[in-house]
Design a protein around this motif. Sequence first.
Motif, PDB file in Angstrom:
ATOM      1  N   PHE A 336     -20.055 -59.017   7.501  1.00  0.00           N
ATOM      2  CA  PHE A 336     -19.777 -60.265   6.790  1.00  0.00           C
ATOM      3  C   PHE A 336     -19.622 -61.425   7.781  1.00  0.00           C
ATOM      4  CE2 PHE A 336     -18.163 -58.967   2.406  1.00  0.00           C
ATOM      5  CZ  PHE A 336     -18.979 -59.863   1.735  1.00  0.00           C
ATOM      6  N   GLU A 337     -18.750 -61.217   8.777  1.00  0.00           N
ATOM      7  CA  GLU A 337     -18.447 -62.288   9.721  1.00  0.00           C
ATOM      8  C   GLU A 337     -19.669 -62.662  10.552  1.00  0.00           C
ATOM      9  OE1 GLU A 337     -14.591 -62.108  11.769  1.00  0.00           O
ATOM     10  OE2 GLU A 337     -14.227 -63.277   9.953  1.00  0.00           O
ATOM     11  N   VAL A 411     -21.628 -57.600  -7.153  1.00  0.00           N
ATOM     12  CA  VAL A 411     -21.484 -58.840  -6.379  1.00  0.00           C
ATOM     13  C   VAL A 411     -22.717 -59.714  -6.557  1.00  0.00           C
ATOM     14  CG1 VAL A 411     -21.344 -59.788  -4.037  1.00  0.00           C
ATOM     15  CG2 VAL A 411     -19.906 -57.833  -4.679  1.00  0.00           C
ATOM     16  N   MET A 412     -23.910 -59.074  -6.626  1.00  0.00           N
ATOM     17  CA  MET A 412     -25.169 -59.812  -6.792  1.00  0.00           C
ATOM     18  C   MET A 412     -25.428 -60.173  -8.255  1.00  0.00           C
ATOM     19  SD  MET A 412     -27.742 -57.940  -4.108  1.00  0.00           S
ATOM     20  CE  MET A 412     -27.320 -56.247  -4.472  1.00  0.00           C
ATOM     21  N   LYS A 413     -24.459 -59.811  -9.147  1.00  0.00           N
ATOM     22  CA  LYS A 413     -24.532 -60.111 -10.580  1.00  0.00           C
ATOM     23  C   LYS A 413     -25.721 -59.437 -11.260  1.00  0.00           C
ATOM     24  CE  LYS A 413     -22.108 -64.545  -9.993  1.00  0.00           C
ATOM     25  NZ  LYS A 413     -20.798 -63.865 -10.066  1.00  0.00           N
ATOM     26  N   LYS A 414     -26.110 -58.269 -10.774  1.00  0.00           N
ATOM     27  CA  LYS A 414     -27.170 -57.474 -11.408  1.00  0.00           C
ATOM     28  C   LYS A 414     -26.498 -56.473 -12.346  1.00  0.00           C
ATOM     29  CE  LYS A 414     -30.505 -57.950  -7.625  1.00  0.00           C
ATOM     30  NZ  LYS A 414     -31.411 -57.243  -6.679  1.00  0.00           N
ATOM     31  N   TYR A 415     -26.000 -56.997 -13.459  1.00  0.00           N
ATOM     32  CA  TYR A 415     -25.137 -56.214 -14.332  1.00  0.00           C
ATOM     33  C   TYR A 415     -25.867 -55.045 -14.994  1.00  0.00           C
ATOM     34  CZ  TYR A 415     -22.164 -60.288 -13.632  1.00  0.00           C
ATOM     35  OH  TYR A 415     -21.415 -61.297 -13.069  1.00  0.00           O
ATOM     36  N   LYS A 416     -27.145 -55.212 -15.348  1.00  0.00           N
ATOM     37  CA  LYS A 416     -27.902 -54.120 -15.953  1.00  0.00           C
ATOM     38  C   LYS A 416     -28.030 -52.947 -14.986  1.00  0.00           C
ATOM     39  CE  LYS A 416     -28.923 -55.764 -20.035  1.00  0.00           C
ATOM     40  NZ  LYS A 416     -28.387 -55.078 -21.268  1.00  0.00           N
ATOM     41  N   HIS A 443     -14.994 -62.332  -0.791  1.00  0.00           N
ATOM     42  CA  HIS A 443     -15.376 -62.053  -2.171  1.00  0.00           C
ATOM     43  C   HIS A 443     -14.815 -63.091  -3.140  1.00  0.00           C
ATOM     44  CE1 HIS A 443     -16.152 -57.878  -0.588  1.00  0.00           C
ATOM     45  NE2 HIS A 443     -17.212 -58.070  -1.335  1.00  0.00           N
ATOM     46  N   LYS A 444     -13.885 -63.894  -2.678  1.00  0.00           N
ATOM     47  CA  LYS A 444     -13.297 -64.907  -3.563  1.00  0.00           C
ATOM     48  C   LYS A 444     -14.353 -65.875  -4.079  1.00  0.00           C
ATOM     49  CE  LYS A 444      -9.803 -68.586  -3.632  1.00  0.00           C
ATOM     50  NZ  LYS A 444      -8.787 -69.325  -2.821  1.00  0.00           N
ATOM     51  N   GLU A 445     -15.286 -66.267  -3.209  1.00  0.00           N
ATOM     52  CA  GLU A 445     -16.282 -67.267  -3.586  1.00  0.00           C
ATOM     53  C   GLU A 445     -17.275 -66.750  -4.626  1.00  0.00           C
ATOM     54  OE1 GLU A 445     -19.562 -67.189  -0.110  1.00  0.00           O
ATOM     55  OE2 GLU A 445     -17.484 -67.420   0.596  1.00  0.00           O
ATOM     56  N   TYR A 446     -17.362 -65.418  -4.781  1.00  0.00           N
ATOM     57  CA  TYR A 446     -18.296 -64.860  -5.768  1.00  0.00           C
ATOM     58  C   TYR A 446     -17.721 -64.879  -7.178  1.00  0.00           C
ATOM     59  CZ  TYR A 446     -20.868 -63.161  -1.699  1.00  0.00           C
ATOM     60  OH  TYR A 446     -21.576 -63.083  -0.522  1.00  0.00           O
ATOM     61  N   GLU A 447     -16.400 -65.116  -7.308  1.00  0.00           N
ATOM     62  CA  GLU A 447     -15.737 -65.168  -8.608  1.00  0.00           C
ATOM     63  C   GLU A 447     -16.150 -63.969  -9.464  1.00  0.00           C
ATOM     64  OE1 GLU A 447     -16.500 -68.981 -10.299  1.00  0.00           O
ATOM     65  OE2 GLU A 447     -15.272 -70.037  -8.817  1.00  0.00           O
ATOM     66  N   LEU A 448     -15.874 -62.792  -8.957  1.00  0.00           N
ATOM     67  CA  LEU A 448     -16.368 -61.555  -9.571  1.00  0.00           C
ATOM     68  C   LEU A 448     -15.821 -61.337 -10.977  1.00  0.00           C
ATOM     69  CD1 LEU A 448     -16.094 -59.272  -6.401  1.00  0.00           C
ATOM     70  CD2 LEU A 448     -18.121 -60.427  -7.290  1.00  0.00           C
ATOM     71  N   ASP A 449     -14.497 -61.368 -11.088  1.00  0.00           N
ATOM     72  CA  ASP A 449     -13.867 -61.206 -12.404  1.00  0.00           C
ATOM     73  C   ASP A 449     -12.399 -61.578 -12.267  1.00  0.00           C
ATOM     74  OD1 ASP A 449     -12.370 -58.734 -11.580  1.00  0.00           O
ATOM     75  OD2 ASP A 449     -14.380 -57.865 -11.551  1.00  0.00           O
ATOM     76  N   THR A 450     -11.727 -61.724 -13.376  1.00  0.00           N
ATOM     77  CA  THR A 450     -10.328 -62.170 -13.365  1.00  0.00           C
ATOM     78  C   THR A 450      -9.396 -61.193 -12.636  1.00  0.00           C
ATOM     79  OG1 THR A 450     -10.620 -63.437 -15.400  1.00  0.00           O
ATOM     80  CG2 THR A 450      -8.365 -62.833 -14.803  1.00  0.00           C
ATOM     81  N   PRO A 451      -9.466 -59.868 -12.885  1.00  0.00           N
ATOM     82  CA  PRO A 451      -8.521 -58.974 -12.192  1.00  0.00           C
ATOM     83  C   PRO A 451      -8.666 -58.996 -10.670  1.00  0.00           C
ATOM     84  CG  PRO A 451      -9.427 -57.883 -14.124  1.00  0.00           C
ATOM     85  CD  PRO A 451     -10.204 -59.148 -13.946  1.00  0.00           C
ATOM     86  N   ILE A 452      -9.898 -58.887 -10.137  1.00  0.00           N
ATOM     87  CA  ILE A 452     -10.077 -58.907  -8.680  1.00  0.00           C
ATOM     88  C   ILE A 452      -9.689 -60.269  -8.124  1.00  0.00           C
ATOM     89  CG2 ILE A 452     -11.820 -58.924  -6.846  1.00  0.00           C
ATOM     90  CD1 ILE A 452     -13.154 -56.565  -8.161  1.00  0.00           C
ATOM     91  N   HIS A 453     -10.079 -61.343  -8.809  1.00  0.00           N
ATOM     92  CA  HIS A 453      -9.714 -62.694  -8.358  1.00  0.00           C
ATOM     93  C   HIS A 453      -8.194 -62.843  -8.338  1.00  0.00           C
ATOM     94  CE1 HIS A 453     -10.810 -66.832  -7.461  1.00  0.00           C
ATOM     95  NE2 HIS A 453      -9.863 -67.233  -8.285  1.00  0.00           N
ATOM     96  N   ARG A 468      -7.825 -57.690   3.820  1.00  0.00           N
ATOM     97  CA  ARG A 468      -8.654 -56.766   3.062  1.00  0.00           C
ATOM     98  C   ARG A 468      -7.759 -55.801   2.288  1.00  0.00           C
ATOM     99  NH1 ARG A 468     -10.511 -56.172   7.852  1.00  0.00           N
ATOM    100  NH2 ARG A 468     -10.479 -53.903   7.973  1.00  0.00           N
ATOM    101  N   PHE A 469      -8.147 -55.523   1.049  1.00  0.00           N
ATOM    102  CA  PHE A 469      -7.441 -54.504   0.289  1.00  0.00           C
ATOM    103  C   PHE A 469      -8.471 -53.514  -0.239  1.00  0.00           C
ATOM    104  CE2 PHE A 469      -8.317 -57.989  -2.633  1.00  0.00           C
ATOM    105  CZ  PHE A 469      -8.771 -57.369  -3.790  1.00  0.00           C
ATOM    106  N   TYR A 470      -7.994 -52.388  -0.767  1.00  0.00           N
ATOM    107  CA  TYR A 470      -8.867 -51.250  -0.989  1.00  0.00           C
ATOM    108  C   TYR A 470      -8.722 -50.713  -2.405  1.00  0.00           C
ATOM    109  CZ  TYR A 470      -8.594 -51.700   4.009  1.00  0.00           C
ATOM    110  OH  TYR A 470      -8.607 -52.221   5.276  1.00  0.00           O
TER     111      TYR A 470
END
Length: 574
Positions: A336-337, A411-416, A443-453, A468-470
């Motif tokens: 990432f970095e 993360v890439m929003k490929k939900y199917k 991952h914050k900038e991806y706005e994945l979903d409410t629980p992870i955010h 980082r959390f796991y």
Amino acid sequence: MTNAKAFTRNIATILQHLEQFTSTKSTANNWKKNHNDIFTADTFEWKQDENAYLLSPSKFKENVVNASHFEFSRDKNVSAASPSISGKGAVNEYDTVPCLRLSKWPKLADAWKSRGPYSERYTFNSKWKESLVNVVPLFLVPTGNPLSRNKQEQFRLSFSMVEIKCFDQLRAKMRTNYGIAKYAFKQFFCSESCDLLSSYHIKTIFLWIVEELSINDWDHISPINFVRTVFSEMKSCILEQSVRHFFVNGCNIFPSHKLLDDNISFYNKNFERDTEIISQAVTDLLRSDLDISSDSGSMLKDARSQLRLLASQEITNRYIGGYLTRLLSMTTFSLFENERQGTLLETIDNIRTVFSSYQADKHLKKIVNAINIFIVSVQTRNSTIIKLITSHINRFDDLTETAHAAFELYVMKKYKDVESIINSSVGNQFRPGEIGVSITKYHKEYELDTPIHFVIIELEKRYVSCPRFYIDPTLMIKHLQIQIQLKEGSEVRNSETLSIFQKHMLEMEDIIKQLSARVPYIGKLSYKFAAVYLIHGYRKQFKEFGMNIRLTIPENINLDSFNQRMFAKNFDLR
């Protein structure tokens, strides 16, 4: 990874070239010439009475930090006199110590080799010591004697590498007794209201005990009696206001500037009930390390049962899985970095080189595909063709790979695609020891979903920058299953749909009950901690959707109970 390499390279260069510390003008000028980014003009001050340049500890430390290009952040709780610098990076937090390596041991430390018995019946015999002198290096670290008027101009002699060699000599029983003694000390003598002896003093007392006892003597020492011996030595040190340095004769490292009435009173109260608190410390240690309930009426019986379980393959896999999770997390964080710094390809080459040396390791093989899954997702954001660590990615028939592949697609929003992968894994039971998915500040900038955010935001509140959390892979698959249905469902409020989500949440909470507060890290970086925060995030999400979903994990759960300091003892029965 690139930053870490640069730091290591700089330090290695320093250690290779610096042969002396006391300097003449010509030596100082030579240092400036060869390392002008570290030995700048303002790092030296000419002392006429010494007929030499003196190197400024604070300026030296500052210049090494700047030259390393590492990200450092001074902890406000760390003393300014500390030789270490706190930082944040691939392993969440770390301390580094800029130092100067001595070309040989000074005479004041040389006497250590001839002290003590020569017989090999003793752990630290003089014959063994002689093999270390001028082979194991000593260092100068930029901090002085806190009681000295000239502490700002002083360096301190560091025996850290020799201490490692000493601990390498220890037998299993010695290590276990030390671990219990250190745990008891931290449990009962370390508090915010009392600051007198430190862990280093306990280690010094322990090293003296090891030197003075023969190896056979340890066969007759019980853990309780050993801790009592350490406490007795502590009491003597306070009465005599003396802790003998283990390596330097005539050097007293007792912190006399901390000898306050309140501190003495605190220690004396605990000394008076030492048998009671030692027994309590060992009991607490067993309960903590073996996950034995505090209301268990047969603690020793439960302890024996748990110890037998530690030899089982399931527990071993869980332990190894925690380490693999941490290694994978460090690797992906580095990717990432370096992607953001434009050094991604070089980093992947370095990672490939490292893993190519361990192709036969059955444990490390488990994370190679997970690394490749991450690289493939990076490929979608990067126009350069990237060679994978191995030549192909296996199909996702493994719980770990399923969770990591599904998350990267998410993360890439490929939900199917996510739905297709997780549907193939439905029915997988929770299995401890799998490799978890790490979530980072990126991952914050991806706005994945409410629980992870929600978890990211809450950790930012606590730590400013989200560590980082796991998330356990079984929990991640269940989480993605729920989120895909929430994102793609046109109507989530009818009674039939609500019953489906209620069933999902009950299954999720069953998984959470099985998660450990010790894996992959103890406390706030554990699977259990992240999972409880995730449930809090779900509570918020369902409220936003107007969905009446019952959650059995209480809203007011004490998150501070995940304080890793409660478990910090540098000791683990596993």
